[in-house]
Design a protein around this motif. Structure first.
Motif, PDB file in Angstrom:
ATOM      1  N   LEU A  45      -0.438   3.922   1.555  1.00 32.53           N
ATOM      2  CA  LEU A  45      -0.939   4.632   2.729  1.00 32.53           C
ATOM      3  C   LEU A  45       0.097   4.633   3.848  1.00 32.53           C
ATOM      4  CD1 LEU A  45      -4.550   3.112   2.829  1.00 32.53           C
ATOM      5  CD2 LEU A  45      -3.877   5.363   1.942  1.00 32.53           C
ATOM      6  N   ASP A  46       0.047   5.654   4.671  1.00 34.83           N
ATOM      7  CA  ASP A  46       0.961   5.743   5.801  1.00 34.83           C
ATOM      8  C   ASP A  46       0.545   4.769   6.895  1.00 34.83           C
ATOM      9  OD1 ASP A  46       2.455   7.772   4.623  1.00 34.83           O
ATOM     10  OD2 ASP A  46       1.176   9.350   5.453  1.00 34.83           O
ATOM     11  N   LYS A  88      -7.027   7.374   5.510  1.00 36.04           N
ATOM     12  CA  LYS A  88      -5.769   7.618   4.812  1.00 36.04           C
ATOM     13  C   LYS A  88      -4.602   6.882   5.450  1.00 36.04           C
ATOM     14  CE  LYS A  88      -7.157  12.175   3.087  1.00 36.04           C
ATOM     15  NZ  LYS A  88      -6.825  13.626   3.008  1.00 36.04           N
ATOM     16  N   SER A  89      -4.902   5.990   6.386  1.00 36.40           N
ATOM     17  CA  SER A  89      -3.851   5.228   7.065  1.00 36.40           C
ATOM     18  C   SER A  89      -3.998   3.740   6.793  1.00 36.40           C
ATOM     19  CB  SER A  89      -3.907   5.466   8.583  1.00 36.40           C
ATOM     20  OG  SER A  89      -3.578   6.796   8.902  1.00 36.40           O
ATOM     21  N   THR A 108       0.827  -1.197   0.000  1.00 34.05           N
ATOM     22  CA  THR A 108       0.000   0.000   0.000  1.00 34.05           C
ATOM     23  C   THR A 108       0.864   1.250   0.000  1.00 34.05           C
ATOM     24  OG1 THR A 108      -1.732   1.204   1.211  1.00 34.05           O
ATOM     25  CG2 THR A 108      -0.118   0.005   2.525  1.00 34.05           C
TER      26      THR A 108
END
Length: 287
Positions: free
Chosen positions: A92-93, A170-171, A90
């Motif tokens: 994403l963070d 967003k994670s 991914t």
């Protein structure tokens, strides 16, 4: 963007779980085995006693110093590498999350009895956040906390954890805990996150029973085994009584149900075995 009010489908049972997704972690990555966390693995009697006392302080008295000592001894780089492999799937963070209740440092009107006693998951989360250079999530809280060590296996199905709070879309969530057995709490947390628009990219436990990585979602073979043992009606029964179908179980939960069924004598017929399972669930609820 966060989402805590995403509409959920109606007609759910008490413990609905979202179906497993392809992106979900296929295994729970283990760092070590239970005896090593307890300080009982390949050690002298004297040292084992000292380490067991340390474990009790970390587990029962929220002693973070003792918990960090355990993490330092038990965490390993190979397991971290497996988590990093998951993160490569991914953009994403990453963010670490452990199942935890809402609590503070003892100020204000908060009920101190609701505070956690086990510091090991929190120390483990901080360790992971440090080595992976990310944060530990605090918005999602555990609002129903069954006493896991006091429950029988069937009680674990009946009384499950529940979660509330904002999910960060967003994670990429890394679910972490100190011990992995059935995996029900981690599965329920994973379901809550994905239901509310989030992504769970990895799952890791400081310890499993033998130190090996464990399958997380139930596999197709085990689903087939359960339907063969209990008849295809087990899905309707489990949805009504628990809240989801067998495909939403963890692999360890499915394995337990299969092994339990094998121990029931003289019930080769699937419908009869399913009725015996129904009776066991009803007896468990009545206790």
């Amino acid at each position: 963007m966060t989402n805590k009010n995403k509409p959920v489908p109606p007609n759910r049972g008490p413990h609905y779980r979202a179906p497993w997704r392809t992106i979900d972690p296929s295994i729970v990555i283990a760092h070590t085995n239970y005896p090593n966390v307890l300080g009982q693995y390949k050690t002298s009697e004297k040292e084992a006693k000292i380490k067991r006392e340390r474990y009790n302080r970390a587990k029962e008295n929220f002693d973070l110093d003792a918990a960090f000592e355990i993490i330092d001894e038990c965490a390993n780089e190979q397991a971290i590498d497996r988590v990093i492999d998951d993160l490569e799937k991914t953009k994403l963070d990453p963010i670490i999350i452990v199942p935890h209740p809402e609590w503070d440092a003892g100020n204000g009107g908060f009920d101190p009895s609701a505070r956690p006693t086990n510091a090991i998951p929190h120390a483990f989360a901080r360790y992971l956040a440090q080595v992976l250079e990310c944060e530990v999530a605090s918005e999602i809280i555990q609002v129903a906390r069954p006493g896991r060590k006091k429950l029988t296996n069937f009680q674990r199905f009946i009384w499950q954890s529940k979660f509330e709070g904002e999910v960060n879309e967003k994670s990429a969530y890394i679910i972490a805990d100190d011990m992995f057995h059935f995996g029900g709490t981690l599965a329920t947390l994973r379901s809550y996150i994905v239901e509310h628009g989030g992504t769970v990219i990895s799952a890791t436990s400081l310890a499993t029973k033998d130190g090996s990585h464990q399958p997380f979602p139930i596999d197709e073979h085990m689903v087939g085994v359960l339907k063969s043992q209990y008849s295809v009606q087990i899905d309707d029964f489990w949805r009504e009584e628990i809240g989801h179908e067998t495909v939403c179980l963890t692999n360890m939960e499915g394995t337990f149900l299969s092994e339990w069924g094998k121990k029931i004598p003289d019930l080769a017929d699937g419908d009869a075995l399913l009725q015996r399972l129904r009776e066991e669930i009803n007896q468990t609820k009545a206790k």
